[in-house]
Design a protein around this motif. Structure first.
Motif, PDB file in Angstrom:
ATOM      1  N   GLY A 177       0.822  -1.210   0.000  1.00  0.00           N
ATOM      2  CA  GLY A 177       0.000   0.000   0.000  1.00  0.00           C
ATOM      3  C   GLY A 177       0.854   1.257   0.000  1.00  0.00           C
ATOM      4  O   GLY A 177       0.587   2.200  -0.749  1.00  0.00           O
ATOM      5  N   LEU A 178       1.901   1.269   0.814  1.00  0.00           N
ATOM      6  CA  LEU A 178       2.798   2.426   0.861  1.00  0.00           C
ATOM      7  C   LEU A 178       3.548   2.595  -0.462  1.00  0.00           C
ATOM      8  O   LEU A 178       3.869   3.705  -0.866  1.00  0.00           O
ATOM      9  N   GLY A 179       3.823   1.480  -1.121  1.00  0.00           N
ATOM     10  CA  GLY A 179       4.554   1.521  -2.383  1.00  0.00           C
ATOM     11  C   GLY A 179       3.725   1.995  -3.556  1.00  0.00           C
ATOM     12  O   GLY A 179       4.265   2.359  -4.587  1.00  0.00           O
ATOM     13  N   GLY A 180       2.423   1.984  -3.421  1.00  0.00           N
ATOM     14  CA  GLY A 180       1.577   2.520  -4.472  1.00  0.00           C
ATOM     15  C   GLY A 180       0.805   1.501  -5.275  1.00  0.00           C
ATOM     16  O   GLY A 180       0.404   1.774  -6.397  1.00  0.00           O
ATOM     17  N   VAL A 181       0.561   0.326  -4.703  1.00  0.00           N
ATOM     18  CA  VAL A 181      -0.158  -0.686  -5.475  1.00  0.00           C
ATOM     19  C   VAL A 181      -1.551  -0.197  -5.881  1.00  0.00           C
ATOM     20  O   VAL A 181      -2.027  -0.512  -6.955  1.00  0.00           O
ATOM     21  N   ARG A 182      -2.163   0.625  -5.083  1.00  0.00           N
ATOM     22  CA  ARG A 182      -3.498   1.144  -5.434  1.00  0.00           C
ATOM     23  C   ARG A 182      -3.435   2.124  -6.603  1.00  0.00           C
ATOM     24  O   ARG A 182      -4.309   2.168  -7.440  1.00  0.00           O
ATOM     25  N   GLN A 183      -2.368   2.939  -6.635  1.00  0.00           N
ATOM     26  CA  GLN A 183      -2.236   3.925  -7.699  1.00  0.00           C
ATOM     27  C   GLN A 183      -1.831   3.278  -9.021  1.00  0.00           C
ATOM     28  O   GLN A 183      -1.935   3.894 -10.075  1.00  0.00           O
ATOM     29  N   MET A 184      -1.382   2.043  -8.970  1.00  0.00           N
ATOM     30  CA  MET A 184      -0.939   1.349 -10.171  1.00  0.00           C
ATOM     31  C   MET A 184      -2.096   0.980 -11.085  1.00  0.00           C
ATOM     32  O   MET A 184      -1.906   0.781 -12.265  1.00  0.00           O
ATOM     33  N   ASN A 185      -3.291   0.862 -10.507  1.00  0.00           N
ATOM     34  CA  ASN A 185      -4.460   0.382 -11.247  1.00  0.00           C
ATOM     35  C   ASN A 185      -4.155  -0.941 -11.942  1.00  0.00           C
ATOM     36  O   ASN A 185      -4.533  -1.157 -13.081  1.00  0.00           O
ATOM     37  N   ALA A 186      -3.441  -1.786 -11.247  1.00  0.00           N
ATOM     38  CA  ALA A 186      -3.016  -3.057 -11.830  1.00  0.00           C
ATOM     39  C   ALA A 186      -4.157  -4.057 -11.806  1.00  0.00           C
ATOM     40  O   ALA A 186      -4.924  -4.115 -10.852  1.00  0.00           O
ATOM     41  N   SER A 226       5.967  -9.915  -6.947  1.00  0.00           N
ATOM     42  CA  SER A 226       6.927  -8.867  -7.276  1.00  0.00           C
ATOM     43  C   SER A 226       7.174  -8.790  -8.774  1.00  0.00           C
ATOM     44  O   SER A 226       7.211  -7.698  -9.358  1.00  0.00           O
ATOM     45  N   GLU A 227       7.326  -9.943  -9.415  1.00  0.00           N
ATOM     46  CA  GLU A 227       7.502  -9.963 -10.871  1.00  0.00           C
ATOM     47  C   GLU A 227       6.287  -9.357 -11.569  1.00  0.00           C
ATOM     48  O   GLU A 227       6.416  -8.590 -12.519  1.00  0.00           O
ATOM     49  N   GLU A 228       5.110  -9.690 -11.078  1.00  0.00           N
ATOM     50  CA  GLU A 228       3.890  -9.170 -11.680  1.00  0.00           C
ATOM     51  C   GLU A 228       3.778  -7.655 -11.485  1.00  0.00           C
ATOM     52  O   GLU A 228       3.404  -6.929 -12.398  1.00  0.00           O
ATOM     53  N   VAL A 229       4.111  -7.180 -10.291  1.00  0.00           N
ATOM     54  CA  VAL A 229       4.082  -5.737 -10.022  1.00  0.00           C
ATOM     55  C   VAL A 229       5.074  -5.022 -10.926  1.00  0.00           C
ATOM     56  O   VAL A 229       4.763  -3.986 -11.510  1.00  0.00           O
ATOM     57  N   GLN A 230       6.265  -5.581 -11.058  1.00  0.00           N
ATOM     58  CA  GLN A 230       7.276  -4.954 -11.910  1.00  0.00           C
ATOM     59  C   GLN A 230       6.818  -4.889 -13.359  1.00  0.00           C
ATOM     60  O   GLN A 230       7.020  -3.884 -14.034  1.00  0.00           O
ATOM     61  N   ARG A 231       6.172  -5.932 -13.841  1.00  0.00           N
ATOM     62  CA  ARG A 231       5.617  -5.898 -15.212  1.00  0.00           C
ATOM     63  C   ARG A 231       4.537  -4.838 -15.306  1.00  0.00           C
ATOM     64  O   ARG A 231       4.448  -4.123 -16.300  1.00  0.00           O
TER      65      ARG A 231
END
Length: 184
Positions: free
Chosen positions: A111-120, A168-173
């Protein structure tokens, strides 16, 4: 890399309100996004206005070292990432509690890293993994100390270890994709 006990002691000495497992969980969640600001974000969350104080003892150095090692392990092709948890000689109920704190910390770090703002759009597997992590963050220590309980704990830790690397791989992609999408 600092040991669990060394980091836990340093956090306690600095009057931090979290323990080593949760701190590493937060750093691991932040590390999914890469970048260089993980330690600063964690110190801001943990120490607030005290983050730049000199009375934090070893904490800044240990957290910086842990950040570098965590990022390196998480983004390595060697698959060496490990959640920072108490050693196996610690009672299972204490390890289980720390495991739950690690899972909660990881989710907070995302959450702090921005997963919500990623709209992933996460894969079904990652969505299920995040749901499982949320459930595991509320794990209650088993007071049964037998081989079956030890094996179940080891399986959960391995599931989280592998799941974090895949997420992590998925977030990086997703970060890479969103970066290229905004360059039009």
């Amino acid at each position: 890399m600092p040991t669990f006990d060394t980091l836990d002691s340093a956090l306690r000495d600095a009057s931090a309100e979290l323990e080593a497992a949760e701190a590493h969980g937060i750093l691991s969640g932040l590390a999914c996004f890469g970048g260089a600001s993980g330690v600063a974000i964690l110190q801001g969350e943990v120490f607030g206005e005290r983050a730049s104080d000199t009375d934090l003892g070893e904490c800044p150095g240990l957290l910086s070292q842990l950040w570098q090692n965590t990022c390196g392990a998480l983004h390595s092709d060697e698959y060496t990432f490990e959640p920072m948890l108490p050693d196996d000689d610690v009672r299972l109920d204490h390890r289980t509690r720390a495991f739950g704190e690690w899972c909660a910390g990881f989710l907070a770090g995302l959450g702090l890293g921005g997963v919500r703002q990623m709209n992933a759009e996460f894969s079904d597997e990652s969505t299920e993994f995040l749901h499982d992590l949320n459930e595991m963050s509320r794990i209650e220590p088993d007071l049964t100390f037998d081989e079956e309980s030890e094996a179940a704990y080891a399986e959960l830790v391995e599931y989280v270890r592998v799941g974090v690397m895949l997420l992590s791989e998925e977030v990086q992609r997703g970060v890479a994709k969103s970066d290229t999408d905004t360059l039009h």
